[in-house]
Scaffold this active site. Structure first.
Site, PDB file in Angstrom:
ATOM      1  N   THR A  72       0.818  -1.075   0.076  1.00 42.37           N
ATOM      2  CA  THR A  72      -0.080  -0.021  -0.120  1.00 42.37           C
ATOM      3  C   THR A  72       0.922   1.194  -0.067  1.00 42.37           C
ATOM      4  O   THR A  72       0.766   2.119  -0.700  1.00 42.37           O
ATOM      5  CB  THR A  72      -1.155  -0.017   1.231  1.00 42.37           C
ATOM      6  N   ASN A 151      -6.705  -8.950  -7.543  1.00 46.29           N
ATOM      7  CA  ASN A 151      -6.833  -9.827  -6.400  1.00 46.29           C
ATOM      8  C   ASN A 151      -8.153 -10.348  -6.230  1.00 46.29           C
ATOM      9  O   ASN A 151      -8.081 -11.378  -5.663  1.00 46.29           O
ATOM     10  CB  ASN A 151      -6.553  -8.883  -5.192  1.00 46.29           C
ATOM     11  N   GLN A 179      -0.395  -9.172  -6.740  1.00 44.55           N
ATOM     12  CA  GLN A 179      -0.908 -10.542  -6.987  1.00 44.55           C
ATOM     13  C   GLN A 179      -0.035 -11.280  -8.105  1.00 44.55           C
ATOM     14  O   GLN A 179      -0.655 -12.599  -8.268  1.00 44.55           O
ATOM     15  CB  GLN A 179      -2.609 -10.385  -7.213  1.00 44.55           C
ATOM     16  N   SER A 199       4.517  -6.762  -2.556  1.00 45.20           N
ATOM     17  CA  SER A 199       4.414  -7.095  -0.920  1.00 45.20           C
ATOM     18  C   SER A 199       5.079  -8.398  -0.496  1.00 45.20           C
ATOM     19  O   SER A 199       4.720  -9.439  -1.168  1.00 45.20           O
ATOM     20  CB  SER A 199       2.913  -6.992  -0.866  1.00 45.20           C
ATOM     21  N   GLY A 200       5.625  -8.236   0.716  1.00 48.01           N
ATOM     22  CA  GLY A 200       6.046  -9.469   1.420  1.00 48.01           C
ATOM     23  C   GLY A 200       5.148 -10.417   1.765  1.00 48.01           C
ATOM     24  O   GLY A 200       5.169 -11.696   1.375  1.00 48.01           O
ATOM     25  N   HIS A 201       3.910 -10.401   2.343  1.00 43.13           N
ATOM     26  CA  HIS A 201       3.147 -11.196   2.770  1.00 43.13           C
ATOM     27  C   HIS A 201       2.274 -11.840   1.769  1.00 43.13           C
ATOM     28  O   HIS A 201       1.325 -12.905   2.002  1.00 43.13           O
ATOM     29  CB  HIS A 201       2.273 -10.488   4.147  1.00 43.13           C
ATOM     30  N   THR A 237      14.160   4.122   9.930  1.00 38.78           N
ATOM     31  CA  THR A 237      15.174   2.804  10.178  1.00 38.78           C
ATOM     32  C   THR A 237      14.452   1.713   9.250  1.00 38.78           C
ATOM     33  O   THR A 237      13.123   1.570   9.638  1.00 38.78           O
ATOM     34  CB  THR A 237      15.378   2.607  11.399  1.00 38.78           C
ATOM     35  N   CYS A 325      -8.693  -7.767   1.122  1.00 35.07           N
ATOM     36  CA  CYS A 325      -7.543  -6.894   1.301  1.00 35.07           C
ATOM     37  C   CYS A 325      -7.670  -5.641   1.838  1.00 35.07           C
ATOM     38  O   CYS A 325      -7.099  -4.864   2.420  1.00 35.07           O
ATOM     39  CB  CYS A 325      -6.480  -6.728   0.176  1.00 35.07           C
TER      40      CYS A 325
HETATM   41  N1  PLP Z   1      -2.516  -4.503  -4.180  1.00 37.28           N
HETATM   42  C1  PLP Z   1      -3.096  -5.501  -4.576  1.00 37.28           C
HETATM   43  C2  PLP Z   1      -3.369  -6.052  -5.705  1.00 37.28           C
HETATM   44  C3  PLP Z   1      -3.318  -6.271  -3.169  1.00 37.28           C
HETATM   45  O1  PLP Z   1      -3.982  -7.489  -3.273  1.00 37.28           O
HETATM   46  C4  PLP Z   1      -3.391  -5.776  -2.183  1.00 37.28           C
HETATM   47  C5  PLP Z   1      -3.630  -6.664  -0.778  1.00 37.28           C
HETATM   48  O2  PLP Z   1      -3.692  -6.229   0.257  1.00 37.28           O
HETATM   49  C6  PLP Z   1      -2.293  -4.748  -1.870  1.00 37.28           C
HETATM   50  C7  PLP Z   1      -2.141  -4.011  -2.987  1.00 37.28           C
HETATM   51  C8  PLP Z   1      -1.811  -3.896  -0.542  1.00 37.28           C
HETATM   52  O3  PLP Z   1      -0.741  -4.832   0.013  1.00 37.28           O
HETATM   53  P1  PLP Z   1      -0.304  -4.628   1.168  1.00 37.28           P
HETATM   54  O4  PLP Z   1      -1.280  -5.512   2.061  1.00 37.28           O
HETATM   55  O5  PLP Z   1       1.086  -5.089   1.394  1.00 37.28           O
HETATM   56  O6  PLP Z   1      -0.327  -3.486   1.627  1.00 37.28           O
END
Ligand code: PLP
Length: 387
Positions: A72, A151, A179, A199-201, A237, A325
């Protein structure tokens, strides 16, 4: 039985990534900005993680990767950073009608503060209306920001002529690749995007870490000012253990991509054909010819998807409706933008499979869902709706 079918929302941290992070949560605790050996050790590990992420996306220079606190934030930095670094001639921003809230929210905020925003529509499959894009592109456009893999539906945007079109007007292209990453092979050299958010997760790394690829030579205005970390683009940091875990997850995603695609596609297709054969009236949303391998989005018209998702949860099965999300509840703007009717939107469920799912779990899910649908629908629907 507990079955998790919501890997587009988030993934667990792979044991290898967790093990790589562990020392950085205890004995290797230096601040990477310090010049003593504890700091140097932390900084060296961050650089290794940067290299691993650069390699996953095929970036030539690791310096093109900037760590952020989430995708994000990466998306905010890309969009706001480009728009705020422009002169007065380029004040126009283009996004699609199926963006994640991170891009849509940033774009709307910029519009409020005086920038021009145009939203490009998509077709029924979720593919961008190229004619509409061409119509909006002119020499006042600074940036086109597009979601690469959706997503909710899993539709992979067919980039084809888009990068060239955007560049021919002197504008930059940003892709939300959250995604896409780890689910399809990504080579930034081939796609010719200028900025890319990840994104990491979502790739079996930790939460609270994201990254922005910024092609060498592109200047951005930062969002966060301070100590000048991350090439002055993201002060604060760094999240050292997060970056290490993200890097390790990126390395694993890159080495296992073929296996991942095979595994998830097999299970997703099994789920789709099982559901289709047991409930003829369901509609599969998205672009069947261009979709990430792990995602299935279906509409059960005239059903309340929220209710079904709750009932599935009671049966131990985790799925999503709308955009999982986002923390705010509501119907899917993505499906509505694709032209789905209100009953199709309200009846939409997203399944997203991952490494840990098995064929037995998929079969159990098919059985439970068909039981729920058929109990509530009876024989009312017989029509097969195809997208
Ligand atoms: N963009 C997409 C297509 C996503 O599926 C997500 C998921 O939440 C995000 C952005 C945001 O990622 P994050 O949770 O790392 O902020």
């Amino acid at each position: 039985m507990k079955i998790y079918l919501d890997y587009n929302s988030t993934t667990p941290v792979l044991p290898e990534a967790a093990a790589a992070m562990q020392p950085y949560l205890s004995n290797i605790f230096g601040n990477p900005s310090n010049t003593h050996s504890a700091g140097i050790a932390a900084a060296a590990s961050i650089e290794k993680a940067r290299e691993q992420i650069a390699s996953l996306i095929g970036a030539k220079h690791k310096e093109e990767i900037i760590f952020t606190g989430s995708a994000t934030e990466s998306i905010n930095l890309a969009i706001s950073g480009v728009m705020r670094s422009q002169d007065n001639k380029r004040r126009k921003l283009l996004i699609s009608s199926v963006e994640h809230a991170a891009a849509r929210g940033t774009a709307l905020a910029l519009e409020k503060s005086g920038y021009e925003l145009e939203i490009i529509p998509v077709n029924k499959k979720g593919q961008l209306d190229i004619k509409a894009l061409k119509k909006q592109l002119d020499n006042t456009v600074a940036l086109v920001s597009l979601i690469w893999a959706n997503n909710e539906t899993g539709t992979i945007l067919k980039l084809d002529e888009i990068p060239e079109l955007v560049h021919s007007h002197g504008a930059l292209l940003h892709l939300d690749a959250v995604q896409a990453m780890g689910k399809i092979t990504v080579n930034i050299g081939n796609i010719d995007a200028d900025l890319l958010s990840i994104s990491g997760h979502k790739i079996y790394g930790p939460k609270g870490i994201g990254a922005l690829f910024i092609k060498k030579g592109i200047e951005l205005e930062p969002l966060i000012y301070g100590g000048g970390q991350e090439r002055n683009l993201r002060s604060g940091t760094q999240n050292v253990s997060g970056a290490i875990g993200f890097g390790a997850a990126a390395f694993l995603a890159e080495t296992r991509i073929d296996e991942y695609i095979k595994h998830t596609k097999e299970l997703r297709d099994r789920l789709e054909s099982g559901l289709r054969s047991g409930a003829k009236h369901i509609q599969v949303n998205g672009d069947a010819d261009s979709k990430i391998p792990n995602t299935l989005n279906i509409s059960i018209p005239d059903k309340n998807a929220e209710k079904i998702a709750l009932q599935l949860n009671e049966a131990g099965i985790a799925v999503s409706t709308g955009s999982a999300c986002s923390s705010s509840k509501g119907t899917s703007g993505v499906l509505a933008a694709m032209g789905c009717s209100i009953p199709e939107v309200n009846g939409a469920i997203r399944f997203s499979v991952g490494w840990d799912n098995t064929a037995a779990e998929i079969d159990y899910t098919i059985e439970k869902l068909l039981e729920l649908i058929n109990k509530q629908v009876g024989s009312k629907f017989t029509k097969i709706i195809k997208v």
